[in-house]
Design a protein around this motif. Sequence first.
Motif, PDB file in Angstrom:
ATOM      1  N   ASN A 228     -28.934  23.852 -10.089  1.00 10.91           N
ATOM      2  CA  ASN A 228     -29.974  23.986  -9.081  1.00 10.91           C
ATOM      3  C   ASN A 228     -29.666  23.109  -7.867  1.00 10.91           C
ATOM      4  OD1 ASN A 228     -32.269  25.155  -8.189  1.00 10.91           O
ATOM      5  ND2 ASN A 228     -33.626  24.220  -9.680  1.00 10.91           N
ATOM      6  N   ALA A 229     -28.995  21.977  -8.102  1.00  9.86           N
ATOM      7  CA  ALA A 229     -28.635  21.080  -7.000  1.00  9.86           C
ATOM      8  C   ALA A 229     -27.651  21.754  -6.044  1.00  9.86           C
ATOM      9  CB  ALA A 229     -28.044  19.781  -7.549  1.00  9.86           C
ATOM     10  N   GLU A 230     -26.783  22.603  -6.583  1.00  9.49           N
ATOM     11  CA  GLU A 230     -25.829  23.324  -5.735  1.00  9.49           C
ATOM     12  C   GLU A 230     -26.563  24.277  -4.794  1.00  9.49           C
ATOM     13  OE1 GLU A 230     -22.513  23.049  -5.351  1.00  9.49           O
ATOM     14  OE2 GLU A 230     -22.548  21.372  -6.742  1.00  9.49           O
ATOM     15  N   ILE A 231     -27.598  24.927  -5.308  1.00  7.70           N
ATOM     16  CA  ILE A 231     -28.393  25.829  -4.466  1.00  7.70           C
ATOM     17  C   ILE A 231     -29.015  25.038  -3.331  1.00  7.70           C
ATOM     18  CG2 ILE A 231     -30.503  27.228  -4.401  1.00  7.70           C
ATOM     19  CD1 ILE A 231     -28.430  28.823  -5.706  1.00  7.70           C
ATOM     20  N   ARG A 232     -29.562  23.868  -3.638  1.00  7.79           N
ATOM     21  CA  ARG A 232     -30.197  23.052  -2.597  1.00  7.79           C
ATOM     22  C   ARG A 232     -29.176  22.517  -1.606  1.00  7.79           C
ATOM     23  NH1 ARG A 232     -32.230  19.767  -6.556  1.00  7.79           N
ATOM     24  NH2 ARG A 232     -33.499  21.067  -7.870  1.00  7.79           N
ATOM     25  N   ARG A 233     -28.034  22.091  -2.097  1.00  9.63           N
ATOM     26  CA  ARG A 233     -27.008  21.508  -1.234  1.00  9.63           C
ATOM     27  C   ARG A 233     -26.432  22.546  -0.262  1.00  9.63           C
ATOM     28  NH1 ARG A 233     -22.967  19.596  -4.798  1.00  9.63           N
ATOM     29  NH2 ARG A 233     -24.578  18.179  -5.495  1.00  9.63           N
ATOM     30  N   HIS A 234     -26.399  23.787  -0.695  1.00  9.12           N
ATOM     31  CA  HIS A 234     -25.806  24.854   0.126  1.00  9.12           C
ATOM     32  C   HIS A 234     -26.872  25.836   0.606  1.00  9.12           C
ATOM     33  CE1 HIS A 234     -21.647  23.709  -0.769  1.00  9.12           C
ATOM     34  NE2 HIS A 234     -22.112  23.371  -1.962  1.00  9.12           N
ATOM     35  N   ARG A 235     -28.056  25.351   0.928  1.00 10.78           N
ATOM     36  CA  ARG A 235     -29.142  26.255   1.303  1.00 10.78           C
ATOM     37  C   ARG A 235     -28.881  27.000   2.606  1.00 10.78           C
ATOM     38  NH1 ARG A 235     -31.897  21.168   1.814  1.00 10.78           N
ATOM     39  NH2 ARG A 235     -32.001  20.588   3.992  1.00 10.78           N
ATOM     40  N   GLU A 236     -28.061  26.436   3.514  1.00 11.90           N
ATOM     41  CA  GLU A 236     -27.740  27.147   4.760  1.00 11.90           C
ATOM     42  C   GLU A 236     -26.645  28.181   4.568  1.00 11.90           C
ATOM     43  OE1 GLU A 236     -27.680  23.589   5.051  1.00 11.90           O
ATOM     44  OE2 GLU A 236     -29.718  23.457   5.819  1.00 11.90           O
ATOM     45  N   CYS A 237     -25.904  28.087   3.471  1.00  8.40           N
ATOM     46  CA  CYS A 237     -24.794  29.003   3.218  1.00  8.40           C
ATOM     47  C   CYS A 237     -25.322  30.335   2.686  1.00  8.40           C
ATOM     48  CB  CYS A 237     -23.846  28.409   2.176  1.00  8.40           C
ATOM     49  SG  CYS A 237     -23.117  26.830   2.645  1.00  8.40           S
TER      50      CYS A 237
END
Length: 113
Positions: A75-84
């Motif tokens: 889930n942290a990856e989704i948050r970290r790459h939210r602009e991608c």
Amino acid sequence: MPVGTIALIVTAAAILALWCGIRFGLPYLIDRDDAIPDGAVSSADILDRVTAEGGLRTDSWQLEPSHRAPSQPSNAEIRRHRECGTDICSAKYAAFWTLADSGQIVPDARVLR
């Protein structure tokens, strides 16, 4: 004069005025020279620049290391790459589908894998 005749003449005059406004006024408003601001970049110039720069990078091996697919998507990856976007960022793609497979998120029915 009967009321019906007056209403007909007024309606015909209104339609004629509207037609004249569209026929003669609209082309003037569309073809104005000042419609495009000074210093504006045309779409052709933008496309030429993208072509000159080698196009957009879409292969994951060309992306920065932080955008490559992680070994443990979370889930942290989704948050970290939210602009991608998942179509370009392998990290977000892997995290998105890992979470979807585990049932933590539900993708839209239109999303293709």
